[in-house]
Design a protein around this motif. Structure first.
Motif, PDB file in Angstrom:
ATOM      1  N   PRO A 486       4.144   0.083  -0.003  1.00  0.00           N
ATOM      2  CA  PRO A 486       3.215   1.078   0.549  1.00  0.00           C
ATOM      3  C   PRO A 486       1.884   1.050  -0.185  1.00  0.00           C
ATOM      4  O   PRO A 486       1.809   0.709  -1.364  1.00  0.00           O
ATOM      5  CB  PRO A 486       3.944   2.403   0.330  1.00  0.00           C
ATOM      6  N   ALA A 487       0.830   1.435   0.537  1.00  0.00           N
ATOM      7  CA  ALA A 487      -0.507   1.458  -0.063  1.00  0.00           C
ATOM      8  C   ALA A 487      -0.831   2.806  -0.689  1.00  0.00           C
ATOM      9  O   ALA A 487      -1.867   2.952  -1.330  1.00  0.00           O
ATOM     10  CB  ALA A 487      -1.553   1.119   0.997  1.00  0.00           C
ATOM     11  N   GLY A 488       0.026   3.811  -0.490  1.00  0.00           N
ATOM     12  CA  GLY A 488      -0.220   5.130  -1.046  1.00  0.00           C
ATOM     13  C   GLY A 488       1.009   6.001  -0.893  1.00  0.00           C
ATOM     14  O   GLY A 488       2.091   5.522  -0.540  1.00  0.00           O
ATOM     15  N   ARG A 489       0.842   7.297  -1.146  1.00  0.00           N
ATOM     16  CA  ARG A 489       1.979   8.227  -1.149  1.00  0.00           C
ATOM     17  C   ARG A 489       2.105   9.043   0.143  1.00  0.00           C
ATOM     18  O   ARG A 489       3.009   9.854   0.263  1.00  0.00           O
ATOM     19  CB  ARG A 489       1.859   9.179  -2.343  1.00  0.00           C
ATOM     20  N   ARG A 490       1.235   8.857   1.109  1.00  0.00           N
ATOM     21  CA  ARG A 490       1.275   9.636   2.342  1.00  0.00           C
ATOM     22  C   ARG A 490       2.291   9.036   3.311  1.00  0.00           C
ATOM     23  O   ARG A 490       2.247   7.842   3.603  1.00  0.00           O
ATOM     24  CB  ARG A 490      -0.110   9.674   2.986  1.00  0.00           C
ATOM     25  N   PRO A 533      -3.717   4.930  10.137  1.00  0.00           N
ATOM     26  CA  PRO A 533      -4.060   4.492   8.777  1.00  0.00           C
ATOM     27  C   PRO A 533      -3.886   5.562   7.726  1.00  0.00           C
ATOM     28  O   PRO A 533      -3.870   5.278   6.535  1.00  0.00           O
ATOM     29  CB  PRO A 533      -5.539   4.081   8.913  1.00  0.00           C
ATOM     30  N   SER A 534      -3.733   6.831   8.134  1.00  0.00           N
ATOM     31  CA  SER A 534      -3.539   7.890   7.135  1.00  0.00           C
ATOM     32  C   SER A 534      -2.134   7.892   6.567  1.00  0.00           C
ATOM     33  O   SER A 534      -1.860   8.516   5.548  1.00  0.00           O
ATOM     34  CB  SER A 534      -3.843   9.261   7.753  1.00  0.00           C
ATOM     35  N   ASN A 535      -1.192   7.190   7.228  1.00  0.00           N
ATOM     36  CA  ASN A 535       0.188   7.112   6.748  1.00  0.00           C
ATOM     37  C   ASN A 535       0.394   5.778   6.045  1.00  0.00           C
ATOM     38  O   ASN A 535       0.024   4.737   6.571  1.00  0.00           O
ATOM     39  CB  ASN A 535       1.178   7.224   7.913  1.00  0.00           C
ATOM     40  N   THR A 536       0.994   5.818   4.883  1.00  0.00           N
ATOM     41  CA  THR A 536       1.240   4.579   4.138  1.00  0.00           C
ATOM     42  C   THR A 536       2.695   4.164   4.163  1.00  0.00           C
ATOM     43  O   THR A 536       3.035   3.077   3.722  1.00  0.00           O
ATOM     44  CB  THR A 536       0.791   4.745   2.672  1.00  0.00           C
ATOM     45  N   LYS A 566       2.946  -1.585   6.678  1.00  0.00           N
ATOM     46  CA  LYS A 566       3.494  -0.491   5.884  1.00  0.00           C
ATOM     47  C   LYS A 566       5.005  -0.507   6.009  1.00  0.00           C
ATOM     48  O   LYS A 566       5.560  -0.979   7.003  1.00  0.00           O
ATOM     49  CB  LYS A 566       2.928   0.851   6.351  1.00  0.00           C
ATOM     50  N   THR A 600       7.416   3.434  -3.988  1.00  0.00           N
ATOM     51  CA  THR A 600       6.009   3.848  -4.014  1.00  0.00           C
ATOM     52  C   THR A 600       5.486   3.948  -5.436  1.00  0.00           C
ATOM     53  O   THR A 600       4.354   3.541  -5.724  1.00  0.00           O
ATOM     54  CB  THR A 600       5.846   5.192  -3.279  1.00  0.00           C
TER      55      THR A 600
END
Length: 854
Positions: A486-490, A533-536, A566, A600
């Motif tokens: 994942p690119a982030g925690r969302r 794109p807001s979801n990782t 993702k 993550t």
């Protein structure tokens, strides 16, 4: 015992090393009794090698030459020999040269390698070890004379990574170089270590022929199952059963001993009684077998006598060029289509990208069964058993360069060499995930049961994904096996409605993830959520009446629309494993959330900078002098106040000025010199204690207050007057010693005047700038206790103090205890009010700094 007047033989400088081709040799200092072996080596040398070494055709060694060669003082003159079996196959030596005033120590170095073993890296190994031992003896520079045609030796000096200078005169090339360890020389040494270790493991995991010693015709026995699994697994090479009482095993011709096998044997799998193993190994030595997997039990797993037998077994294998898995193990597996090695009593699992190590044999069988049930493929599997030789560190070096292994899984009971693990795991985790579960009790040196800060710090700094259970380890591996990071925690959760979606959201939040969407699950919903794109990442709670194939295809089709890619994690109630297309499914949404959270955390670690070691302006010589002075009359000592102040000043540690006083007037004079307000306290001495409320008076603004404080404190003991720290928040910085991992830099919040530290965390050495920042953030958080954010000056001060302490401990290994408490953080500074420091004369082990097997 050394003879009267003879230098003592340094037994601690004996070790085993892995060579460039994966073979092993035993390296030790030369002994006076080595004369015959040195003569034998000389007799095997070619005329060219002799000429390159002696610059003349020395056909025989004179008694005088031989006497000088084998008699050294291990300080100014030292020689190391490499042995294969009973034969010395290489010699490296240095001899200190006379030094001119003001110059550092210089020594001439030379090497001699048996022609048969040239090109295996022996010269480089001996140079690495000689450099470390020479530095310990105060030598800072090596010189060597060699002939221009001796390209091998010139390459040894160049490839070592030292900054060599070359001059040519009278037909001789003189090479000179400082032997101080540099970033370049250490990097090259680690690269050589990695390549050599990987090749030694490859000998065990990718042999071209296998002998099973102890093969049995009786079904149900280990010896029978080993042969059967090698054959049924499709091993790409000959299998040789060894049984002195059978002509055939599993319809394959059997041999009475490994010596009777007419062809080369690269791997021997040993399944005989423990008391028969030494004889089998002796035969393998004579057969020149490449490596051993010892399934037999009854060694360190049994009693002290078995432990000693195991030590002799490993020593015999290594000194004869072999590495060993086990004993008391279940064997090794390699699913590579070009190998297909099932040298174990477990069935061959499906091929895939997971490399797995487990010590316990029974556990290994269960793990392989569970991996198969989850449709998770294995690249290689090793059961290390007693871990007498091959350990997790060796396998990490192998998996680092193995393209088939994409995820490393480790069940760790004990570390081999923890410092090597820290260095290697940090490098490997930058390229591929390492997942580990650590069993066993926490170290008593770092806190109460359940508070194993040492292991937690080790895994956190190296990027190893630590799980609490073996089941969770497999859950994490299931996500990593086929999903992008994942690119982030969302995360977005698409569910079938009801409580399970809420459970998934709760689990995700508990794992540190930010749930940005929770919606009912339809294919259309998937197509809209996944590309967002807001979801990782996307945990998906799947309806129980769906089929894995149908849902897998739907998820994969939707996931392909996501840019960038993702991870998608499914929860099909009651079903665990991979769905069609490689999407992992979990029986319960909580497991999916926890696993995705671990992955993550790892992805975030990998995205951050690696960190750099600080280049601090320190006065290392002053600190060394203070420590050595304390140890002049005692092997262990607490530094007095003056010595502590010298060490603090040398490393930029902001210890507040403090003066002992002998009366009220003296106390007032000290306060005036230091500047009001001041602190008065009873001298706690050098012990690791701090003043309580009854023995200290704070914030004394003028002379009368100082006199009153003196009158109240003097009956309790000697009084000190100290400069006051500015208003701020209390922290505690110190060093704790872990018996496995060495010194830990610790940071705690709170703890003034005898109150306990509220929170505490640790990091292993060496400490990078990123390590210091994360430690500060973990303990102190983003805000002070008044709710305001820490200022840039305050965070810089705390991190700078941590780095200074880390550098001090790296430079002065004599320090066993260091306590800075309380430290007051405020006004952009970290004021140290108390510093206590204990030192102990360390046992010199310079060999720990060079490439060697534990």
């Amino acid at each position: 015992m050394a003879a009267s007047g003879a230098p003592a033989y340094p037994e601690r400088w004996e070790w085993d090393v892995v060579l460039r081709d994966g073979g092993t040799v035993h390296v030790r200092p030369i002994r006076p009794t080595d004369g015959p072996a040195i003569e034998a080596l000389h007799g095997r040398l070619s005329a060219e090698t002799i000429y390159f070494r002696f610059f003349s055709p020395v056909t025989t060694l004179s008694p005088q030459m031989l006497e000088r060669f084998v008699n050294v003082d291990y300080v100014d003159r030292l020689a190391l020999v490499a042995l294969l079996g009973d034969h010395i196959i290489a010699v490296g030596r240095y001899e200190r040269l006379p030094s001119r005033a003001g110059e550092g120590g210089e020594a001439e170095v030379a090497f001699l390698v048996d022609d048969t073993h040239q090109g295996r890296g022996l010269g480089t190994v001996l140079l690495e070890h000689l450099a470390v031992l020479a530095r310990a003896a105060g030598i800072s520079r090596f010189v060597a004379d060699t002939l221009p045609g001796n390209s091998r030796m010139l390459r040894v000096f160049h490839e070592a990574g030292f900054d060599d200078e070359r001059t040519f005169a009278d037909g001789v090339v003189r090479v000179a170089f400082p032997i101080v360890a540099t970033e370049a020389s250490l990097a090259l040494a680690h690269d050589r270590e990695r390549e050599a270790t990987a090749r030694s493991v490859r000998r065990l995991l990718a042999p071209h022929s296998v002998a099973v010693i102890g093969a049995s015709r009786r079904e149900g026995t280990l010896g029978h199952q080993l042969v059967r699994n090698l054959l049924s697994g499709g091993f790409d090479g000959p299998v040789y059963p060894v049984n002195p009482e059978a002509e055939h095993v599993c319809s394959v011709r059997a041999y009475r001993s490994v010596l009777d096998i007419p062809d080369t044997v690269e791997l021997a799998v040993v399944a005989v009684r423990a008391d028969a193993v030494p004889g089998v190994v002796e035969q393998c030595v004579r057969k020149h077998v490449g490596g051993l997997v010892v399934v037999s039990s009854g060694f360190a797993d049994r009693d002290d006598a078995g432990r000693e037998a195991e030590r002799r077994l490993v020593a015999e294998a290594r000194r004869n060029g072999m590495r060993l898995v086990g004993p008391n193990c279940m064997g090794v597996l390699n699913t590579d289509p070009g190998v297909r090695l099932a040298a174990t009593f477990a069935a061959m699992p499906p091929a895939g990208g997971i490399g797995f190590i487990a010590q316990s044999g029974a556990l290994g069988v269960s793990v392989l069964d569970e991996l198969s049930r989850r449709d998770l493929g294995v690249s290689t599997f090793v059961s290390t058993g007693n871990k007498a030789d091959i350990s997790g560190n060796d396998l990490l070096q192998y998996w680092d360069g193995d393209e088939r292994t994409t995820v490393v899984c480790m069940y760790i009971e004990t570390f081999g060499n923890p410092r090597t693990f820290a260095r290697v795991a940090r490098r490997v985790a930058r390229n591929k995930p390492v997942v580990a579960v650590k069993s066993g009790d926490p170290s008593p040196a770092v806190g109460p049961a359940g508070d194993d800060r040492a292991v937690a710090a080790l895994f956190r700094q190296t990027g190893v994904i630590r799980t609490e259970t073996l089941e969770e380890l497999l859950d994490v591996a299931q996500v990593l096996a086929g999903q992008p990071l994942p690119a982030g925690r969302r995360v977005a959760i698409v569910g079938s409605g009801g409580g399970s979606g809420v459970l998934a959201a709760d689990a995700a939040r508990a794992a540190g993830l930010e749930v940005v969407e929770l919606s009912a699950g339809t294919r259309q919903q998937l197509r809209s959520v996944l590309p967002d794109p807001s979801n990782t990442a996307n945990p998906v709670e799947l309806p129980p009446d769906a089929t894995p194939a149908t849902l897998g295809r739907a998820l994969v089709a939707a996931a392909r629309q996501a840019t960038p890619a993702k991870p998608v994690v499914g929860s099909l109630l009651g079903r665990r494993g991979l769905l069609a297309g490689g999407v992992p499914s979990f029986a319960f949404p909580e497991s999916a959330g926890r696993a995705l959270g671990r992955v993550t955390d790892y992805a975030m670690w990998r995205r951050r900078a690696a960190g750099t070691l600080p280049d601090l302006a320190v006065d290392a010589a002053a600190a060394r002098a203070a420590v050595e002075a304390a140890l002049d009359s005692s092997a262990r000592a607490w530094l007095d106040r003056a010595a502590v102040a010298e060490v603090a000043a040398a490393y930029g540690i902001g210890l507040l000025a403090c003066r002992p006083v002998t009366g009220a007037d003296d106390a007032v004079r000290a306060a005036e010199d230091l500047g009001y307000p001041v602190v008065a306290l009873v001298d706690p001495g050098s012990a690791l204690t701090k003043p309580d409320r009854q023995s200290i008076r704070l914030w004394l603004p003028e002379a009368q207050a100082v006199r009153l404080a003196w009158a109240e404190l003097a009956p309790r003991g000697p009084v000190l007057i100290q400069a006051s720290a500015p208003p701020g928040w209390d922290i505690a910085v110190g060093v704790a010693q872990d018996p496995e991992l060495g010194p830990l830099v610790t940071l705690g919040a709170g703890g003034r005047l005898g109150e306990p530290v509220r929170t505490r965390a640790s990091r292993i050495l060496p400490l990078t700038d990123i390590d210091a920042a994360e430690l500060r953030s973990e303990v102190l958080g983003p805000h002070r206790s008044d709710g305001r954010p820490w200022s840039a000056g305050e965070t810089t001060a705390v991190e700078g103090l941590l780095l200074a302490v880390g550098q001090l401990i790296e430079d002065r290994p004599e320090i066993t205890h260091l306590d800075l408490e309380p430290v007051v953080v405020g006004a952009g500074a970290a004021a140290v009010t108390g510093m206590r420091l204990c030192v102990q004369r360390p046992t010199p082990h310079p060999e720990l700094a060079v490439r060697r097997l534990r």
